[in-house]
Write an enzyme that holds these catalytic residues in place. Structure first.
Site, PDB file in Angstrom:
ATOM      1  N   GLU A  37      25.424  52.181  50.821  1.00 25.18           N
ATOM      2  CA  GLU A  37      26.012  52.853  49.657  1.00 25.18           C
ATOM      3  C   GLU A  37      27.444  52.384  49.430  1.00 25.18           C
ATOM      4  O   GLU A  37      27.963  52.461  48.323  1.00 25.18           O
ATOM      5  CB  GLU A  37      26.023  54.378  49.870  1.00 25.18           C
ATOM      6  CG  GLU A  37      24.683  55.042  49.689  1.00 25.18           C
ATOM      7  CD  GLU A  37      24.316  55.233  48.226  1.00 25.18           C
ATOM      8  OE1 GLU A  37      25.213  55.452  47.410  1.00 25.18           O
ATOM      9  OE2 GLU A  37      23.121  55.151  47.908  1.00 25.18           O
ATOM     10  N   LYS A  78      32.313  57.230  53.450  1.00 22.06           N
ATOM     11  CA  LYS A  78      31.770  56.289  54.447  1.00 22.06           C
ATOM     12  C   LYS A  78      32.659  55.045  54.556  1.00 22.06           C
ATOM     13  O   LYS A  78      32.869  54.509  55.642  1.00 22.06           O
ATOM     14  CB  LYS A  78      30.347  55.870  54.065  1.00 22.06           C
ATOM     15  CG  LYS A  78      29.291  56.880  54.467  1.00 22.06           C
ATOM     16  CD  LYS A  78      28.963  56.754  55.954  1.00 22.06           C
ATOM     17  CE  LYS A  78      27.883  57.692  56.410  1.00 22.06           C
ATOM     18  NZ  LYS A  78      27.703  57.725  57.862  1.00 22.06           N
ATOM     19  N   TYR A 126      30.176  60.301  48.691  1.00 17.46           N
ATOM     20  CA  TYR A 126      29.606  59.993  50.013  1.00 17.46           C
ATOM     21  C   TYR A 126      29.970  58.566  50.406  1.00 17.46           C
ATOM     22  O   TYR A 126      30.431  58.298  51.514  1.00 17.46           O
ATOM     23  CB  TYR A 126      28.086  60.165  49.937  1.00 17.46           C
ATOM     24  CG  TYR A 126      27.328  59.649  51.139  1.00 17.46           C
ATOM     25  CD1 TYR A 126      27.127  60.459  52.255  1.00 17.46           C
ATOM     26  CD2 TYR A 126      26.796  58.360  51.158  1.00 17.46           C
ATOM     27  CE1 TYR A 126      26.415  59.989  53.355  1.00 17.46           C
ATOM     28  CE2 TYR A 126      26.088  57.885  52.247  1.00 17.46           C
ATOM     29  CZ  TYR A 126      25.905  58.699  53.346  1.00 17.46           C
ATOM     30  OH  TYR A 126      25.201  58.240  54.428  1.00 17.46           O
ATOM     31  N   SER A 186      27.175  52.596  55.670  1.00 19.45           N
ATOM     32  CA  SER A 186      26.016  52.700  54.767  1.00 19.45           C
ATOM     33  C   SER A 186      26.061  51.642  53.673  1.00 19.45           C
ATOM     34  O   SER A 186      27.137  51.296  53.165  1.00 19.45           O
ATOM     35  CB  SER A 186      26.043  54.098  54.131  1.00 19.45           C
ATOM     36  OG  SER A 186      25.226  54.133  53.000  1.00 19.45           O
TER      37      SER A 186
HETATM   38  P1  GDP Z   1      18.744  57.198  48.085  1.00 21.14           P
HETATM   39  O1  GDP Z   1      19.000  57.522  46.662  1.00 21.14           O
HETATM   40  O2  GDP Z   1      18.697  55.721  48.305  1.00 21.14           O
HETATM   41  O3  GDP Z   1      19.661  57.878  49.021  1.00 21.14           O
HETATM   42  O4  GDP Z   1      17.259  57.705  48.483  1.00 21.14           O
HETATM   43  P2  GDP Z   1      16.143  58.565  47.736  1.00 21.14           P
HETATM   44  O5  GDP Z   1      14.955  58.508  48.614  1.00 21.14           O
HETATM   45  O6  GDP Z   1      16.632  59.919  47.356  1.00 21.14           O
HETATM   46  O7  GDP Z   1      15.863  57.794  46.379  1.00 21.14           O
HETATM   47  C1  GDP Z   1      15.380  56.474  46.341  1.00 21.14           C
HETATM   48  C2  GDP Z   1      15.038  56.072  44.917  1.00 21.14           C
HETATM   49  O8  GDP Z   1      13.849  56.736  44.508  1.00 21.14           O
HETATM   50  C3  GDP Z   1      16.106  56.447  43.877  1.00 21.14           C
HETATM   51  O9  GDP Z   1      16.319  55.324  43.064  1.00 21.14           O
HETATM   52  C4  GDP Z   1      15.461  57.568  43.063  1.00 21.14           C
HETATM   53  O10 GDP Z   1      15.853  57.578  41.701  1.00 21.14           O
HETATM   54  C5  GDP Z   1      14.004  57.164  43.160  1.00 21.14           C
HETATM   55  N1  GDP Z   1      13.102  58.289  42.895  1.00 21.14           N
HETATM   56  C6  GDP Z   1      12.097  58.311  41.997  1.00 21.14           C
HETATM   57  N2  GDP Z   1      11.506  59.505  41.992  1.00 21.14           N
HETATM   58  C7  GDP Z   1      12.117  60.266  42.935  1.00 21.14           C
HETATM   59  C8  GDP Z   1      11.927  61.605  43.366  1.00 21.14           C
HETATM   60  O11 GDP Z   1      11.061  62.314  42.902  1.00 21.14           O
HETATM   61  N3  GDP Z   1      12.769  62.037  44.388  1.00 21.14           N
HETATM   62  C9  GDP Z   1      13.745  61.220  44.921  1.00 21.14           C
HETATM   63  N4  GDP Z   1      14.515  61.701  45.921  1.00 21.14           N
HETATM   64  N5  GDP Z   1      13.950  59.969  44.501  1.00 21.14           N
HETATM   65  C10 GDP Z   1      13.142  59.490  43.514  1.00 21.14           C
END
Ligand code: GDP
Length: 325
Positions: free
Chosen positions: A126, A152, A148, A124
């Site tokens: 990440e 990974k 996580y 990932s």
């Molecule tokens: P990941 O953090 O890359 O695993 O994937 P996410 O889809 O959970 O989040 C992607 C980005 O979207 C992050 O930087 C979050 O802070 C931003 N984000 C903004 N608003 C939201 C929200 O309402 N839900 C989530 N899940 N992410 C949000």
């Protein structure tokens, strides 16, 4: 001759698209599902009847060995992982056992059974974590920032060690965010596509969001699983960074989704501090040049097309069949 592929984590988003791809290529597809999560096979929809499911506890080395010994898979894809990264803070040990433990057990099985099985490890972006350079490629140092990502990375190195020490054909794809209508709504893309569809249909009125300036390299899951398959068809096992190489903000995501349904997002979206994250990284973006050069891999679906696919899916789903959305 018909090839056999074994997928750990078959009921997740990537398991679905990978099964679809492999079945279209004439593979026999086997899937490992923990016994207590057998009901999740319904997530495979129509594909469920075309794959063979083994109810196996991924912590049970003997059970894993039995399947591998019986079925002699040509390829193993280890996609098993908790999908939502922030959850790993609540259960770091469980995350380590699932992510690293499964990779280690599967690799040990291939080695012990002594097969020519090719192994794919789902790594990932990440793992890059706190980056000091963008975009990232296969030579970028890893500085994981959460349990996580650390798990990974451990799994990634375990795969490398098995290749170096035992000569296994083992590779990994370091994948950036990849989305689809099968993404869980805990991820921002699906949350937004569902909200745009739901507001359009008059089922809700407002969308509460976190950081609209956050940026991601968002690709289409179906494109990314194609890269996994290509890695296992290569002459030499290696690591590959897989992403689109393009960054988009959450604001752009919201605007694109509402555009698909002909609405002005600014009338419906509000920021709720509850969704803001303390620890954000903004610069994770792939340099997928190696995959392009060596595997001939390139994303086929643009960001706008991806968002449209998701919104149209959610519109149809909400109109016809609320339960399965
Ligand atoms: P990941 O953090 O890359 O695993 O994937 P996410 O889809 O959970 O989040 C992607 C980005 O979207 C992050 O930087 C979050 O802070 C931003 N984000 C903004 N608003 C939201 C929200 O309402 N839900 C989530 N899940 N992410 C949000």
């Amino acid at each position: 001759m018909t090839k056999t592929a074994l997928i750990a984590g078959i009921t997740g988003q990537d398991g679905y698209y990978l099964s679809e791809l492999l079945l279209s290529k004439g593979y026999r597809v086997l899937g490992l599902v923990p016994p207590e999560r057998q009901s999740s096979v319904v997530k495979l929809g129509a594909l469920a009847n075309q794959v063979e499911i083994y109810a196996v506890d991924l912590t049970d080395s003997e059970a894993l060995k039995e399947v591998v010994e019986q079925r002699h898979p040509d390829e193993i894809y280890n996609l098993a992982a908790p999908s939502f990264v922030p959850d790993s803070w609540n259960d770091p040990l469980g995350t380590l056992d699932l992510v690293t433990g499964t990779a280690t057990r599967l690799l040990a099985t291939v080695r012990e059974v002594g097969l020519e099985t090719r192994f794919y490890q789902a790594s990932s972006s990440e793992m890059f974590g706190q980056v000091d350079r963008s975009p990232q490629d296969e030579n970028t140092p890893f500085r994981p920032k959460n349990p996580y990502a650390a798990a990974k990375l451990h799994a990634h190195w375990t795969m490398v060690h098995h290749r170096q020490r035992y000569g296994l054909f083992a590779c990994s794809g370091i994948l950036y965010n990849h989305e689809s209508p099968r993404r869980s709504p805990s991820f921002v893309t699906r949350k937004v596509s569902m909200a745009a569809a739901s507001i359009k249909l008059g089922l809700s009125e407002v969308l509460e969001m976190g950081n609209l300036d956050a940026k991601r390299d968002w690709g289409y899951a179906s494109d990314h699983v194609e890269a996994m398959w290509r890695m296992l068809q290569a002459d030499v096992p290696e690591e590959y960074v897989i992403g689109t190489g393009k960054l988009h903000t959450v604001r752009e995501l919201v605007a694109a989704a509402f555009d698909c349904v002909g609405l002005d997002w600014q009338r419906y979206v509000v920021v709720n501090p509850k969704f803001l994250r303390a620890d954000e990284h903004f610069q994770l973006v792939a340099d997928p040049l190696k995959a392009k050069r060596q595997l001939g891999w390139e994303p086929q679906v643009s960001f706008e097309q991806l968002v449209e696919k998701m919104v149209l899916h959610d519109l149809e789903c909400l109109q016809t069949n609320l339960q399965n959305c």
